[in-house]
Design a protein around this motif. Structure first.
Motif, PDB file in Angstrom:
ATOM      1  N   UNK A 228       0.832  -1.210   0.000  1.00  0.00           N
ATOM      2  CA  UNK A 228       0.000   0.000   0.000  1.00  0.00           C
ATOM      3  C   UNK A 228       0.867   1.261   0.000  1.00  0.00           C
ATOM      4  N   UNK A 229       1.965   1.250   0.754  1.00  0.00           N
ATOM      5  CA  UNK A 229       2.851   2.411   0.825  1.00  0.00           C
ATOM      6  C   UNK A 229       3.492   2.716  -0.528  1.00  0.00           C
ATOM      7  N   UNK A 230       3.670   1.689  -1.338  1.00  0.00           N
ATOM      8  CA  UNK A 230       4.270   1.903  -2.657  1.00  0.00           C
ATOM      9  C   UNK A 230       3.418   2.816  -3.524  1.00  0.00           C
ATOM     10  N   UNK A 231       2.109   2.823  -3.277  1.00  0.00           N
ATOM     11  CA  UNK A 231       1.207   3.658  -4.074  1.00  0.00           C
ATOM     12  C   UNK A 231       1.494   5.139  -3.875  1.00  0.00           C
ATOM     13  N   UNK A 232       2.059   5.489  -2.744  1.00  0.00           N
ATOM     14  CA  UNK A 232       2.408   6.890  -2.486  1.00  0.00           C
ATOM     15  C   UNK A 232       3.920   7.129  -2.558  1.00  0.00           C
ATOM     16  N   UNK A 233       4.664   6.111  -3.062  1.00  0.00           N
ATOM     17  CA  UNK A 233       6.127   6.225  -3.158  1.00  0.00           C
ATOM     18  C   UNK A 233       6.741   6.583  -1.797  1.00  0.00           C
ATOM     19  N   UNK A 234       6.282   5.860  -0.786  1.00  0.00           N
ATOM     20  CA  UNK A 234       6.687   6.153   0.593  1.00  0.00           C
ATOM     21  C   UNK A 234       8.193   6.027   0.804  1.00  0.00           C
ATOM     22  N   UNK A 235       8.793   4.987   0.261  1.00  0.00           N
ATOM     23  CA  UNK A 235      10.210   4.757   0.555  1.00  0.00           C
ATOM     24  C   UNK A 235      11.120   5.745  -0.175  1.00  0.00           C
TER      25      UNK A 235
ATOM     26  N   UNK B  73      18.529   3.351  -7.197  1.00  0.00           N
ATOM     27  CA  UNK B  73      19.224   2.063  -7.122  1.00  0.00           C
ATOM     28  C   UNK B  73      19.110   1.428  -5.734  1.00  0.00           C
ATOM     29  N   UNK B  74      18.883   2.231  -4.718  1.00  0.00           N
ATOM     30  CA  UNK B  74      18.797   1.717  -3.360  1.00  0.00           C
ATOM     31  C   UNK B  74      17.368   1.439  -2.901  1.00  0.00           C
ATOM     32  N   UNK B  75      16.426   2.276  -3.317  1.00  0.00           N
ATOM     33  CA  UNK B  75      15.052   2.183  -2.810  1.00  0.00           C
ATOM     34  C   UNK B  75      14.286   1.062  -3.508  1.00  0.00           C
ATOM     35  N   UNK B  76      13.520   0.325  -2.727  1.00  0.00           N
ATOM     36  CA  UNK B  76      12.599  -0.702  -3.247  1.00  0.00           C
ATOM     37  C   UNK B  76      11.186  -0.312  -2.815  1.00  0.00           C
ATOM     38  N   UNK B  77      10.287  -0.208  -3.770  1.00  0.00           N
ATOM     39  CA  UNK B  77       8.891   0.140  -3.483  1.00  0.00           C
ATOM     40  C   UNK B  77       7.989  -1.079  -3.699  1.00  0.00           C
ATOM     41  N   UNK B  78       7.160  -1.386  -2.718  1.00  0.00           N
ATOM     42  CA  UNK B  78       6.210  -2.478  -2.864  1.00  0.00           C
ATOM     43  C   UNK B  78       6.844  -3.851  -2.976  1.00  0.00           C
ATOM     44  N   UNK B  79       8.083  -3.975  -2.498  1.00  0.00           N
ATOM     45  CA  UNK B  79       8.774  -5.257  -2.544  1.00  0.00           C
ATOM     46  C   UNK B  79       9.367  -5.605  -3.892  1.00  0.00           C
TER      47      UNK B  79
END
Length: 291
Positions: free
Chosen positions: A258-265, A284-290
């Motif tokens: 769910x957080x990936x929908x708002x680009x939380x990371x 290169x470091x951030x992973x969104x939504x697994x």
């Protein structure tokens, strides 16, 4: 003879009463808020509903690994993992209790129920996955090696048996070097602070750790250079829960998606890591939504 029988009978009665009282005290002393051992699993954990009912979640983070998990000058926890932990507690509707952990006791803290979740830059490995359950990842990582400018190490093959490499006990760097470079002597420390101090004091030829950590160290200490920015394979950083704690694991996975929908990371990175690494490393470091 009759007196002896009376005394014996009375002693048995008293002993029985004492045992029954002790059992009642033990039973009454149990609480829903206490972490309980799950029968047959060998693990101790609280389910999602038990955490909600208690009103507090215990999350293990580093207190000395800036910028991922550290305590600032005001005594407040800060960093990339802490930012994420606060959002988890907020969306779960509970207060957060930060538990300071070191690399070597992350698994122990989960298995003994001291924490509900570990968010301490925890790299996913097959060996660890046998002891804890990992949620979806939220960051990429590989190993790196930092060394003094006076003798920059660009290949571990250049190190002789007289050159020691600093590692932190319980980290993937320790495991990797012991497996792939068994002839290199290791200086092992329990905390990031002591490892950094050892390197700064010239007690080792280099320090091997997550590349994000050694890059940050070199940024903050201009007398050192990351001669090996990538060592071994690229891995993932993920939250971990006790083995078998399915309800909490499933909730965390749904939350990460769910957080990936708002680009939380990405927002987390920009709030906590950008000052250290800049924006060039973000994607290169951030992973969104697994993913």
């Amino acid at each position: 003879m009759k007196s002896f029988k009376k005394i014996r009978t009375r002693n048995i009665t008293v002993l029985t009463a004492v045992l029954m009282f002790a059992f009642m005290v033990t039973a009454c002393g149990s609480s829903k808020d206490e972490t309980k051992a799950v029968q047959g699993s060998g693990e101790a954990y609280r389910t999602l509903d038990e955490i909600k009912e208690s009103g507090t979640i215990n999350i293990g983070v580093f207190s000395d690994k800036n910028p991922f998990g550290y305590v600032d000058e005001n005594g407040e926890y800060q960093g990339y993992d802490v930012y994420f932990a606060k959002r988890l507690a907020q969306d779960l509707g509970v207060k957060i209790n930060f538990i300071s952990t070191e690399a070597a006791n992350r698994i122990e803290y989960l298995q003994t129920g001291k924490v509900d979740i570990i968010l301490a830059n925890f790299t996913v490995t097959e060996e660890r996955a046998q002891e804890v359950d990992f949620a979806l990842p939220y960051m990429n990582v590989s190993l790196g090696v930092v060394s003094p400018n006076s003798n920059v190490i660009e290949s571990l093959d250049d190190l002789g048996s007289d050159k020691q490499v600093i590692v932190i006990s319980g980290t993937t760097a320790e495991t990797y070097l012991m497996k792939n470079y068994p002839d290199i002597p290791l200086q092992k420390y329990d905390s990031y602070a002591t490892a950094k101090n050892a390197l700064e004091n010239g007690n080792g030829a280099a320090w091997a750790n997550d590349n994000t950590e050694v890059l940050a160290f070199a940024q903050q200490n201009k007398d050192f250079t990351v001669g090996i920015p990538t060592l071994g394979s690229q891995d993932k950083i993920a939250p971990a829960v006790s083995k078998g704690n399915t309800t909490l694991l499933e909730w965390i996975n749904a939350e990460i998606e769910a957080l990936a929908q708002e680009q939380f990371f990405h927002a987390d990175y920009e709030a906590t890591l950008a000052d250290t690494y800049g924006l060039d490393y973000e994607d290169s470091l951030v992973v969104e939504g697994g993913k």
